[in-house]
Design a protein around this motif. Sequence first.
Motif, PDB file in Angstrom:
ATOM      1  N   ALA A   8       0.843  -1.187   0.000  1.00  0.00           N
ATOM      2  CA  ALA A   8       0.000   0.000   0.000  1.00  0.00           C
ATOM      3  C   ALA A   8       0.881   1.241   0.000  1.00  0.00           C
ATOM      4  O   ALA A   8       1.962   1.259   0.578  1.00  0.00           O
ATOM      5  CB  ALA A   8      -0.911  -0.011   1.218  1.00  0.00           C
ATOM      6  N   GLU A   9       0.412   2.278  -0.667  1.00  0.00           N
ATOM      7  CA  GLU A   9       1.136   3.541  -0.750  1.00  0.00           C
ATOM      8  C   GLU A   9       0.435   4.575   0.122  1.00  0.00           C
ATOM      9  O   GLU A   9      -0.769   4.815  -0.025  1.00  0.00           O
ATOM     10  CB  GLU A   9       1.148   4.029  -2.201  1.00  0.00           C
ATOM     11  N   ARG A  10       1.160   5.178   1.051  1.00  0.00           N
ATOM     12  CA  ARG A  10       0.554   6.210   1.893  1.00  0.00           C
ATOM     13  C   ARG A  10       0.307   7.455   1.054  1.00  0.00           C
ATOM     14  O   ARG A  10       1.224   8.014   0.458  1.00  0.00           O
ATOM     15  CB  ARG A  10       1.440   6.536   3.090  1.00  0.00           C
ATOM     16  N   LEU A  11      -0.957   7.872   0.997  1.00  0.00           N
ATOM     17  CA  LEU A  11      -1.338   9.052   0.221  1.00  0.00           C
ATOM     18  C   LEU A  11      -1.321  10.325   1.050  1.00  0.00           C
ATOM     19  O   LEU A  11      -0.988  11.391   0.543  1.00  0.00           O
ATOM     20  CB  LEU A  11      -2.739   8.874  -0.363  1.00  0.00           C
ATOM     21  N   SER A  12      -1.750  10.211   2.311  1.00  0.00           N
ATOM     22  CA  SER A  12      -1.802  11.421   3.131  1.00  0.00           C
ATOM     23  C   SER A  12      -1.676  11.071   4.608  1.00  0.00           C
ATOM     24  O   SER A  12      -2.035   9.974   5.037  1.00  0.00           O
ATOM     25  CB  SER A  12      -3.091  12.205   2.884  1.00  0.00           C
ATOM     26  N   TYR A  13      -1.157  12.033   5.334  1.00  0.00           N
ATOM     27  CA  TYR A  13      -1.046  11.927   6.783  1.00  0.00           C
ATOM     28  C   TYR A  13      -1.146  13.329   7.344  1.00  0.00           C
ATOM     29  O   TYR A  13      -0.537  14.271   6.826  1.00  0.00           O
ATOM     30  CB  TYR A  13       0.282  11.294   7.198  1.00  0.00           C
ATOM     31  N   PHE A  14      -1.929  13.463   8.414  1.00  0.00           N
ATOM     32  CA  PHE A  14      -2.096  14.758   9.062  1.00  0.00           C
ATOM     33  C   PHE A  14      -2.288  14.532  10.548  1.00  0.00           C
ATOM     34  O   PHE A  14      -2.987  13.601  10.952  1.00  0.00           O
ATOM     35  CB  PHE A  14      -3.321  15.480   8.481  1.00  0.00           C
ATOM     36  N   LYS A  15      -1.666  15.388  11.348  1.00  0.00           N
ATOM     37  CA  LYS A  15      -1.857  15.317  12.800  1.00  0.00           C
ATOM     38  C   LYS A  15      -1.761  16.714  13.377  1.00  0.00           C
ATOM     39  O   LYS A  15      -0.881  17.486  13.006  1.00  0.00           O
ATOM     40  CB  LYS A  15      -0.808  14.423  13.449  1.00  0.00           C
ATOM     41  N   MET A  16      -2.684  17.023  14.281  1.00  0.00           N
ATOM     42  CA  MET A  16      -2.640  18.302  14.977  1.00  0.00           C
ATOM     43  C   MET A  16      -3.142  18.126  16.398  1.00  0.00           C
ATOM     44  O   MET A  16      -3.890  17.193  16.698  1.00  0.00           O
ATOM     45  CB  MET A  16      -3.464  19.374  14.262  1.00  0.00           C
ATOM     46  N   ARG A  17      -2.702  19.010  17.253  1.00  0.00           N
ATOM     47  CA  ARG A  17      -3.134  19.004  18.646  1.00  0.00           C
ATOM     48  C   ARG A  17      -3.867  20.325  18.910  1.00  0.00           C
ATOM     49  O   ARG A  17      -3.362  21.399  18.597  1.00  0.00           O
ATOM     50  CB  ARG A  17      -1.942  18.870  19.574  1.00  0.00           C
ATOM     51  N   TYR A  18      -5.062  20.215  19.483  1.00  0.00           N
ATOM     52  CA  TYR A  18      -5.832  21.393  19.855  1.00  0.00           C
ATOM     53  C   TYR A  18      -5.267  21.983  21.152  1.00  0.00           C
ATOM     54  O   TYR A  18      -4.582  21.279  21.907  1.00  0.00           O
ATOM     55  CB  TYR A  18      -7.303  21.022  20.079  1.00  0.00           C
ATOM     56  N   PRO A  19      -5.589  23.245  21.449  1.00  0.00           N
ATOM     57  CA  PRO A  19      -5.116  23.856  22.704  1.00  0.00           C
ATOM     58  C   PRO A  19      -5.554  23.085  23.957  1.00  0.00           C
ATOM     59  O   PRO A  19      -4.873  23.138  24.975  1.00  0.00           O
ATOM     60  CB  PRO A  19      -5.725  25.262  22.678  1.00  0.00           C
ATOM     61  N   ASP A  20      -6.669  22.364  23.885  1.00  0.00           N
ATOM     62  CA  ASP A  20      -7.136  21.583  25.045  1.00  0.00           C
ATOM     63  C   ASP A  20      -6.510  20.183  25.082  1.00  0.00           C
ATOM     64  O   ASP A  20      -6.947  19.327  25.840  1.00  0.00           O
ATOM     65  CB  ASP A  20      -8.658  21.492  25.066  1.00  0.00           C
ATOM     66  N   ASP A  21      -5.496  19.943  24.242  1.00  0.00           N
ATOM     67  CA  ASP A  21      -4.753  18.679  24.146  1.00  0.00           C
ATOM     68  C   ASP A  21      -5.494  17.563  23.419  1.00  0.00           C
ATOM     69  O   ASP A  21      -5.007  16.435  23.363  1.00  0.00           O
ATOM     70  CB  ASP A  21      -4.265  18.178  25.513  1.00  0.00           C
ATOM     71  N   ALA A  22      -6.650  17.843  22.834  1.00  0.00           N
ATOM     72  CA  ALA A  22      -7.302  16.849  21.970  1.00  0.00           C
ATOM     73  C   ALA A  22      -6.442  16.689  20.720  1.00  0.00           C
ATOM     74  O   ALA A  22      -5.755  17.623  20.290  1.00  0.00           O
ATOM     75  CB  ALA A  22      -8.708  17.293  21.601  1.00  0.00           C
ATOM     76  N   ILE A  23      -6.470  15.493  20.140  1.00  0.00           N
ATOM     77  CA  ILE A  23      -5.670  15.186  18.954  1.00  0.00           C
ATOM     78  C   ILE A  23      -6.582  14.828  17.790  1.00  0.00           C
ATOM     79  O   ILE A  23      -7.536  14.057  17.951  1.00  0.00           O
ATOM     80  CB  ILE A  23      -4.706  14.020  19.237  1.00  0.00           C
ATOM     81  N   LEU A  24      -6.269  15.382  16.631  1.00  0.00           N
ATOM     82  CA  LEU A  24      -6.921  15.019  15.381  1.00  0.00           C
ATOM     83  C   LEU A  24      -5.832  14.454  14.485  1.00  0.00           C
ATOM     84  O   LEU A  24      -4.794  15.088  14.302  1.00  0.00           O
ATOM     85  CB  LEU A  24      -7.562  16.248  14.739  1.00  0.00           C
ATOM     86  N   GLU A  25      -6.073  13.253  13.963  1.00  0.00           N
ATOM     87  CA  GLU A  25      -5.057  12.600  13.136  1.00  0.00           C
ATOM     88  C   GLU A  25      -5.747  11.727  12.094  1.00  0.00           C
ATOM     89  O   GLU A  25      -6.756  11.098  12.387  1.00  0.00           O
ATOM     90  CB  GLU A  25      -4.167  11.736  14.023  1.00  0.00           C
ATOM     91  N   TYR A  26      -5.180  11.717  10.910  1.00  0.00           N
ATOM     92  CA  TYR A  26      -5.678  10.762   9.918  1.00  0.00           C
ATOM     93  C   TYR A  26      -4.560  10.334   8.986  1.00  0.00           C
ATOM     94  O   TYR A  26      -3.582  11.031   8.784  1.00  0.00           O
ATOM     95  CB  TYR A  26      -6.892  11.289   9.137  1.00  0.00           C
ATOM     96  N   VAL A  27      -4.752   9.136   8.462  1.00  0.00           N
ATOM     97  CA  VAL A  27      -3.808   8.579   7.492  1.00  0.00           C
ATOM     98  C   VAL A  27      -4.614   7.783   6.463  1.00  0.00           C
ATOM     99  O   VAL A  27      -5.602   7.134   6.808  1.00  0.00           O
ATOM    100  CB  VAL A  27      -2.723   7.705   8.173  1.00  0.00           C
ATOM    101  N   VAL A  28      -4.218   7.901   5.202  1.00  0.00           N
ATOM    102  CA  VAL A  28      -4.898   7.208   4.102  1.00  0.00           C
ATOM    103  C   VAL A  28      -3.848   6.510   3.254  1.00  0.00           C
ATOM    104  O   VAL A  28      -2.823   7.105   2.911  1.00  0.00           O
ATOM    105  CB  VAL A  28      -5.697   8.191   3.212  1.00  0.00           C
ATOM    106  N   TRP A  29      -4.104   5.240   2.934  1.00  0.00           N
ATOM    107  CA  TRP A  29      -3.239   4.471   2.049  1.00  0.00           C
ATOM    108  C   TRP A  29      -4.021   4.064   0.809  1.00  0.00           C
ATOM    109  O   TRP A  29      -5.205   3.747   0.889  1.00  0.00           O
ATOM    110  CB  TRP A  29      -2.759   3.180   2.709  1.00  0.00           C
ATOM    111  N   LYS A  30      -3.360   4.032  -0.325  1.00  0.00           N
ATOM    112  CA  LYS A  30      -3.927   3.481  -1.564  1.00  0.00           C
ATOM    113  C   LYS A  30      -3.454   2.038  -1.639  1.00  0.00           C
ATOM    114  O   LYS A  30      -2.253   1.755  -1.609  1.00  0.00           O
ATOM    115  CB  LYS A  30      -3.434   4.273  -2.787  1.00  0.00           C
ATOM    116  N   LEU A  31      -4.401   1.109  -1.700  1.00  0.00           N
ATOM    117  CA  LEU A  31      -4.068  -0.308  -1.775  1.00  0.00           C
ATOM    118  C   LEU A  31      -3.629  -0.678  -3.188  1.00  0.00           C
ATOM    119  O   LEU A  31      -4.051  -0.044  -4.159  1.00  0.00           O
ATOM    120  CB  LEU A  31      -5.277  -1.147  -1.371  1.00  0.00           C
TER     121      LEU A  31
END
Length: 103
Positions: A8-31
Motif C-alpha cells: 500500500a502507498e501512503r497518500l496522506s497523513y495529518f496530525k494536529m493538537r488542539y489547545p485543550d490537548d485533543a488530537i486530530l489525526e488521519y492517514v490514508v493508504w492506496k491499496l
Amino acid sequence: MPKTSPKAERLSYFKMRYPDDAILEYVVWKLPQPTADRPHGYKYRYYYGKDGKRLVGYDNESGKGDHKHIGDAEYPYTFVSLEQLTKDFLTDVVAHRNQGGIW
C-alpha cells in the motif's frame, strides 16, 4: 527469486493538537488493488480523541469494512470519496467540540 506483492502507498497523513490537548489525526493508504471489504481501494484511519480516548473515528479495518465511531457507539459508513470522508469526519469533530465534548 520469489515474487513480492506490491505494498500500500501512503497518500496522506495529518496530525494536529488542539489547545485543550485533543488530537486530530488521519492517514490514508492506496491499496495495490481493491478488496472485498475495501472495494474503493483505500485503507484509512481517522481519529479524534483526548486523554487516550477515541471520541470520533472513521476507519475500515480488515473484516469490518467502512464504519465510524461516535463515542462508544459504532455505525456503518458509506464511502463516497476521500474528500467526502474527510468532510464527514471533520463535521463530526466540529459537532463534538461545539457540544462541549458530551455525547
